[in-house]
Design a protein around this motif. Structure first.
Motif, PDB file in Angstrom:
ATOM      1  N   GLU A 178       3.118  -2.430 -12.649  1.00  0.00           N
ATOM      2  CA  GLU A 178       3.538  -1.659 -13.820  1.00  0.00           C
ATOM      3  C   GLU A 178       2.351  -1.613 -14.781  1.00  0.00           C
ATOM      4  N   ARG A 179       2.355  -0.648 -15.659  1.00  0.00           N
ATOM      5  CA  ARG A 179       1.285  -0.487 -16.642  1.00  0.00           C
ATOM      6  C   ARG A 179       1.861  -0.576 -18.056  1.00  0.00           C
ATOM      7  N   TRP A 180       1.096  -1.112 -18.956  1.00  0.00           N
ATOM      8  CA  TRP A 180       1.492  -1.263 -20.345  1.00  0.00           C
ATOM      9  C   TRP A 180       1.964   0.068 -20.932  1.00  0.00           C
ATOM     10  N   ASP A 181       1.325   1.183 -20.519  1.00  0.00           N
ATOM     11  CA  ASP A 181       1.667   2.504 -21.050  1.00  0.00           C
ATOM     12  C   ASP A 181       2.810   3.194 -20.293  1.00  0.00           C
ATOM     13  N   GLY A 182       3.397   2.511 -19.322  1.00  0.00           N
ATOM     14  CA  GLY A 182       4.531   3.074 -18.595  1.00  0.00           C
ATOM     15  C   GLY A 182       4.171   3.960 -17.419  1.00  0.00           C
ATOM     16  N   GLN A 183       2.902   4.036 -17.065  1.00  0.00           N
ATOM     17  CA  GLN A 183       2.463   4.908 -15.980  1.00  0.00           C
ATOM     18  C   GLN A 183       2.311   4.185 -14.647  1.00  0.00           C
ATOM     19  N   GLY A 184       2.825   2.957 -14.555  1.00  0.00           N
ATOM     20  CA  GLY A 184       2.700   2.182 -13.320  1.00  0.00           C
ATOM     21  C   GLY A 184       3.849   2.421 -12.370  1.00  0.00           C
ATOM     22  N   TYR A 185       4.043   1.476 -11.479  1.00  0.00           N
ATOM     23  CA  TYR A 185       5.119   1.582 -10.493  1.00  0.00           C
ATOM     24  C   TYR A 185       5.632   0.197 -10.153  1.00  0.00           C
ATOM     25  N   PRO A 186       6.841   0.053  -9.661  1.00  0.00           N
ATOM     26  CA  PRO A 186       7.729   1.078  -9.119  1.00  0.00           C
ATOM     27  C   PRO A 186       8.724   1.658 -10.122  1.00  0.00           C
ATOM     28  N   GLU A 187       8.899   1.072 -11.308  1.00  0.00           N
ATOM     29  CA  GLU A 187       9.973   1.512 -12.201  1.00  0.00           C
ATOM     30  C   GLU A 187       9.506   2.107 -13.522  1.00  0.00           C
ATOM     31  N   LEU A 188       8.202   2.330 -13.683  1.00  0.00           N
ATOM     32  CA  LEU A 188       7.653   2.930 -14.909  1.00  0.00           C
ATOM     33  C   LEU A 188       8.034   2.143 -16.164  1.00  0.00           C
ATOM     34  N   LEU A 189       8.062   0.820 -16.060  1.00  0.00           N
ATOM     35  CA  LEU A 189       8.359  -0.011 -17.231  1.00  0.00           C
ATOM     36  C   LEU A 189       7.234   0.106 -18.239  1.00  0.00           C
TER      37      LEU A 189
ATOM     38  N   CYS B 190       2.060   7.021  -1.556  1.00  0.00           N
ATOM     39  CA  CYS B 190       3.484   6.719  -1.765  1.00  0.00           C
ATOM     40  C   CYS B 190       3.930   5.554  -0.886  1.00  0.00           C
ATOM     41  N   ILE B 191       3.418   5.478   0.316  1.00  0.00           N
ATOM     42  CA  ILE B 191       3.753   4.370   1.223  1.00  0.00           C
ATOM     43  C   ILE B 191       3.160   3.064   0.703  1.00  0.00           C
ATOM     44  N   VAL B 192       1.889   3.073   0.322  1.00  0.00           N
ATOM     45  CA  VAL B 192       1.227   1.854  -0.175  1.00  0.00           C
ATOM     46  C   VAL B 192       1.920   1.343  -1.433  1.00  0.00           C
ATOM     47  N   LYS B 193       2.363   2.261  -2.291  1.00  0.00           N
ATOM     48  CA  LYS B 193       3.016   1.867  -3.544  1.00  0.00           C
ATOM     49  C   LYS B 193       4.373   1.191  -3.327  1.00  0.00           C
ATOM     50  N   GLN B 194       4.834   1.152  -2.091  1.00  0.00           N
ATOM     51  CA  GLN B 194       6.094   0.471  -1.793  1.00  0.00           C
ATOM     52  C   GLN B 194       5.922  -1.043  -1.662  1.00  0.00           C
ATOM     53  N   HIS B 195       4.667  -1.527  -1.593  1.00  0.00           N
ATOM     54  CA  HIS B 195       4.486  -2.959  -1.306  1.00  0.00           C
ATOM     55  C   HIS B 195       5.099  -3.897  -2.353  1.00  0.00           C
ATOM     56  N   PRO B 196       5.129  -3.584  -3.650  1.00  0.00           N
ATOM     57  CA  PRO B 196       5.795  -4.507  -4.570  1.00  0.00           C
ATOM     58  C   PRO B 196       7.307  -4.612  -4.318  1.00  0.00           C
ATOM     59  N   THR B 197       7.925  -3.482  -3.998  1.00  0.00           N
ATOM     60  CA  THR B 197       9.362  -3.474  -3.725  1.00  0.00           C
ATOM     61  C   THR B 197       9.659  -4.214  -2.420  1.00  0.00           C
TER      62      THR B 197
ATOM     63  N   THR C  78       0.581 -15.959  -6.016  1.00  0.00           N
ATOM     64  CA  THR C  78       0.288 -16.258  -4.618  1.00  0.00           C
ATOM     65  C   THR C  78       0.973 -15.256  -3.697  1.00  0.00           C
ATOM     66  N   LEU C  79       2.170 -14.832  -4.054  1.00  0.00           N
ATOM     67  CA  LEU C  79       2.971 -13.951  -3.200  1.00  0.00           C
ATOM     68  C   LEU C  79       2.925 -12.476  -3.594  1.00  0.00           C
ATOM     69  N   HIS C  80       2.129 -12.113  -4.590  1.00  0.00           N
ATOM     70  CA  HIS C  80       2.216 -10.769  -5.158  1.00  0.00           C
ATOM     71  C   HIS C  80       1.998  -9.635  -4.146  1.00  0.00           C
ATOM     72  N   ASP C  81       1.200  -9.849  -3.131  1.00  0.00           N
ATOM     73  CA  ASP C  81       0.918  -8.791  -2.155  1.00  0.00           C
ATOM     74  C   ASP C  81       1.651  -8.983  -0.832  1.00  0.00           C
ATOM     75  N   ILE C  82       2.616  -9.877  -0.779  1.00  0.00           N
ATOM     76  CA  ILE C  82       3.301 -10.160   0.481  1.00  0.00           C
ATOM     77  C   ILE C  82       3.974  -8.924   1.061  1.00  0.00           C
ATOM     78  N   GLY C  83       4.338  -7.983   0.232  1.00  0.00           N
ATOM     79  CA  GLY C  83       4.952  -6.748   0.710  1.00  0.00           C
ATOM     80  C   GLY C  83       4.037  -5.893   1.563  1.00  0.00           C
ATOM     81  N   LYS C  84       2.726  -6.176   1.526  1.00  0.00           N
ATOM     82  CA  LYS C  84       1.796  -5.428   2.374  1.00  0.00           C
ATOM     83  C   LYS C  84       2.045  -5.700   3.856  1.00  0.00           C
TER      84      LYS C  84
END
Length: 177
Positions: free
Chosen positions: A104-115, A73-80, A47-53
């Motif tokens: 985040e992505r299963w292959d590590g190519q997501g964001y914000p921490e490349l998990l 780069c600015i849009v990718k800040q919304h999860p943080t 429910t809250l996943h996009d609240i950072g927008k």
């Protein structure tokens, strides 16, 4: 609900998005046999996943063309941003972690921490699939939503790269049922 209403007042194109993502995520949690407490946390995070927008400039949220690298780069800040907002309530720390990692992505190519893989919280892996499916099938300012069959094929194609393959299998089974 109050926070989501505030976001949807700012970004009317995503009206109802959070509720739909929550429904899909909760159904996957149930299908995985998770505890009611874990399902509640995943539902709340969905429910809250996009609240950072709320912290993203309107001109970017409503932009009709492609983002520049700087805009992306600015849009990718919304999860943080979202995790910071939610994390202000200590009882929501686990939910904030899920929100933080839903891109985040299963292959590590997501964001914000490349998990990578199972290092991504389970709730975030579930929400990633639900969020992507709902976004693909919805009209946005910059594109028309795709048919459900195409979105399902894209989710399947991205199993093992963008998405946890086990979560994809559960999602596809739930949709077919």
């Amino acid at each position: 609900e109050v926070l989501v209403n505030a976001l949807e007042a700012k970004d009317t194109y995503t009206s109802g998005h959070s509720n739909e993502v929550e429904s899909l995520a909760v159904a996957m949690g149930q299908a995985l046999g998770l505890s009611s407490e874990e399902i509640f946390k995943i539902g709340m995070a969905a429910t809250l996943h996009d609240i950072g927008k709320i912290g993203i400039p309107d001109e970017l949220l409503h932009k009709q063309g492609n983002f520049t690298n700087e805009e992306w780069c600015i849009v990718k800040q919304h999860p943080t941003i979202g995790a910071t907002i939610i994390g202000g309530a200590p009882s929501l720390n686990e939910i904030a972690k899920i929100v933080m990692h839903h891109h985040e992505r299963w292959d590590g190519q997501g964001y914000p921490e490349l998990l990578v893989g199972a290092n991504i919280p389970l709730g975030a892996r579930i929400i990633a699939v639900a969020d992507s499916f709902q976004a693909m099938t919805s009209d946005r300012p910059y594109r028309k939503g795709m048919p459900q069959e195409e979105a399902l094929a894209e989710i399947q194609r991205c199993a093992g790269t963008q998405f946890d393959p086990e979560i994809v299998a559960v999602f596809l089974k739930n949709i077919k049922e």
